[in-house]
Design an enzyme around this catalytic site. Structure first.
Site, short mmCIF file in Angstrom:
data_model
loop_
_atom_site.label_atom_id
_atom_site.label_comp_id
_atom_site.label_asym_id
_atom_site.label_seq_id
_atom_site.Cartn_x
_atom_site.Cartn_y
_atom_site.Cartn_z
CD GLU A 63 -11.53 26.47 25.11
OE1 GLU A 63 -10.92 26.45 26.19
OE2 GLU A 63 -12.77 26.57 25.01
CG ASP A 180 -25.21 11.53 17.14
OD1 ASP A 180 -25.67 10.42 17.46
OD2 ASP A 180 -24.41 11.69 16.20
#
Length: 218
Positions: A63, A180
């Site tokens: 998306e 992360d």
């Protein structure tokens, strides 16, 4: 219907197994754990990933998000906490409520092993996972004999002492982590905080902020 839809496509000269399998599964899990309520993250939905029919390279279709700058930190903190509090379920890719992930992935260019711990894992399993597959793994990659000896002899055997009080009602349970999270992987979309380029796994929620400490969060 006839509503226009925009997609975001990433491509690589490497195979989808190498480049996009782990990222796709991670984004799907983050998407599943960020639904419902106002204090949630805006995570792109993954539609498809695979190899080109020519055999030369791969792609992932997601998306499209109209990304903007970072939202305020209060909204970000609430949204990340909401993802951490989401239950481990089959839809989120963790039906056994374990630490780890369905696939090994990478943090930057560094391999990150994510073997599942036993079902219904708690504090003891987290200590073992963190010891062997996070700190121990990084030290193996570093190849520094002094640090490895210090870890193996003096630190790893005592690591459990840091978690002694996390039992019973305080037992560590698996939380879905971006893995992360630092300033370069944070933005906003549609008025909500958005985080991307993950190294997803299920772990102790406080481990989320380790990368922010060493890579920068401001």
């Amino acid at each position: 219907d006839d509503t226009p839809v925009s997609f975001f496509v990433k491509s690589s000269s490497r195979s989808s197994e190498e480049m996009f399998y782990g990222e796709a599964l991670g984004l799907e899990a983050m998407y599943a754990c960020s639904q419902g309520g106002d204090d949630t993250l805006r995570i792109p939905k993954v539609f498809h990933y695979g190899d080109y029919s020519t055999g030369k390279g791969s792609f992932v279709i997601m998306e499209y998000l109209n990304l903007a700058g970072r939202s305020d930190d209060v909204a970000l903190g609430k949204a990340v906490a909401s993802m951490h509090l989401a239950p481990a379920t089959e839809e989120a890719g963790n039906p056994t409520k374990a630490f780890g992930f369905a696939v090994d992935n990478t943090i930057g260019a560094t391999p990150q092993p994510n073997p599942w711990t036993k079902p219904n894992s708690g504090t003891q399993e987290w200590v073992e996972f963190f010891r062997d597959h996070r700190i121990g793994h990084q030290l193996d990659l570093a190849g520094d004999p002094y640090c490895s000896k210090l870890w193996d002899k003096d630190i790893a055997p005592r690591l459990h002492l840091l978690f002694e009080d996390l039992k019973g009602e305080k037992e560590i349970k698996p939380s879905l982590l971006h893995g992360d999270l630092w300033s370069g992987n944070i933005g906003s979309a549609d008025g909500k905080p958005s985080i991307y380029d993950p190294a997803v796994y299920w772990g102790h929620h406080e481990a989320e902020w380790g990368m922010a400490w060493c890579a920068g969060f401001g």
